[in-house]
Design an enzyme around this catalytic site. Structure first.
Site: not given
Length: 261
Positions: A173, A204, A206-209
């Site tokens: 990412k 942003t 929690g974007t990765g989760c």
């Protein structure tokens, strides 16, 4: 009914962890289940406490899910101890689910390591080989590859290094790049850029989760790996662009923004 399982930590503020994952599954029309690995006390301003669930309870939760409502995809997030990683790996080998997406959460937003080198080694050598896709951010890709990443060329080099010992698909990412948010999808020796402009929105959390659980949900519905990644990226982009603004710090995205329409 399509079903998906998240194996991750709990975020009491609702922006990340299993709460974000189940909201994402819901947005995709997928029935969501959870195996909790840790309880965190956190909000938009920081993390104030973490308490791991025992490995026996992690195993018991996985047994309860897989012997009754079998998931069509599994997303794995926060796994912060060797014992928990061993427990998850043991049960995944026992039940052999399809469509495993591993978000190797090893570094906090502030850059702090979330677990020690021994646990990192177990994650890399025991849990990663079971995954169909891993979704490291730039900091995590640096750990997995041993290569400092500052440019897109560095991302390619890192992906090649990781692919030297991991045979699944890799999504690095690029949200931490300075001027773009381009992601690199790398599989079977080929790299594909998924371009994206940066959104001017600090909320942003929690974007990765959310991205990894969206990929898992899409895979559960039968999408190809590439289409699942593209769909998930578009979903996350829309959730950020929506402009939800909650809390005193870096707030969450709006996982259910599509319901407004």
């Amino acid at each position: 009914m399509i079903k998906a399982l998240t194996i991750a930590g709990s975020d009491c503020s609702g922006g990340a962890g299993i709460q974000a994952d189940i909201k994402t599954f819901t947005a995709y029309g997928v029935y969501g289940m959870s195996v909790i690995t840790a309880i965190t006390a956190q909000n938009t301003t920081g993390v104030f406490g973490v308490e791991d669930i025992s490995e026996k309870m992690v195993e018991a939760q996985m047994d309860a899910v897989f012997t009754d409502i079998v998931p069509d995809a599994v997303k794995i997030g926060m796994v912060s101890s060797e014992a928990i990683i061993h427990a998850i790996s043991k049960k995944l080998k026992e039940y052999t689910p399809s469509n495993i997406v591993l978000d190797p959460v090893m570094v906090s937003t502030s850059g702090d390591a979330l677990f020690d080198r021994a646990a990192q080694s177990v994650l890399i050598n025991e849990l990663m080989p079971l995954a169909d896709l891993i979704t490291p951010n730039i900091s995590e890709a640096e750990i997995l590859s041993g290569i400092p990443i500052q440019t897109k060329n560095d991302m390619i080099r890192a992906a090649r290094d990781i692919a030297g010992y991991y045979k699944g698909a890799i999504l690095i990412k690029g949200g931490h790049l300075e001027d773009r948010a381009d992601d690199l999808f790398y599989y079977e020796g080929f790299g594909y850029w998924l371009p994206e402009e940066k959104v001017d929105n600090p909320n942003t959390h929690g974007t990765g989760c959310t991205l990894s659980s969206a990929i898992a949900a899409s895979l559960a519905q039968g999408a190809t790996m590439m289409d699942a990644v593209k769909n998930a990226k578009a979903y996350v982009h829309g959730a950020i662009v929506d402009g939800l603004d909650l809390g005193k710090g870096n707030g969450p995205l709006n996982h259910l923004y599509q319901l407004k329409n």
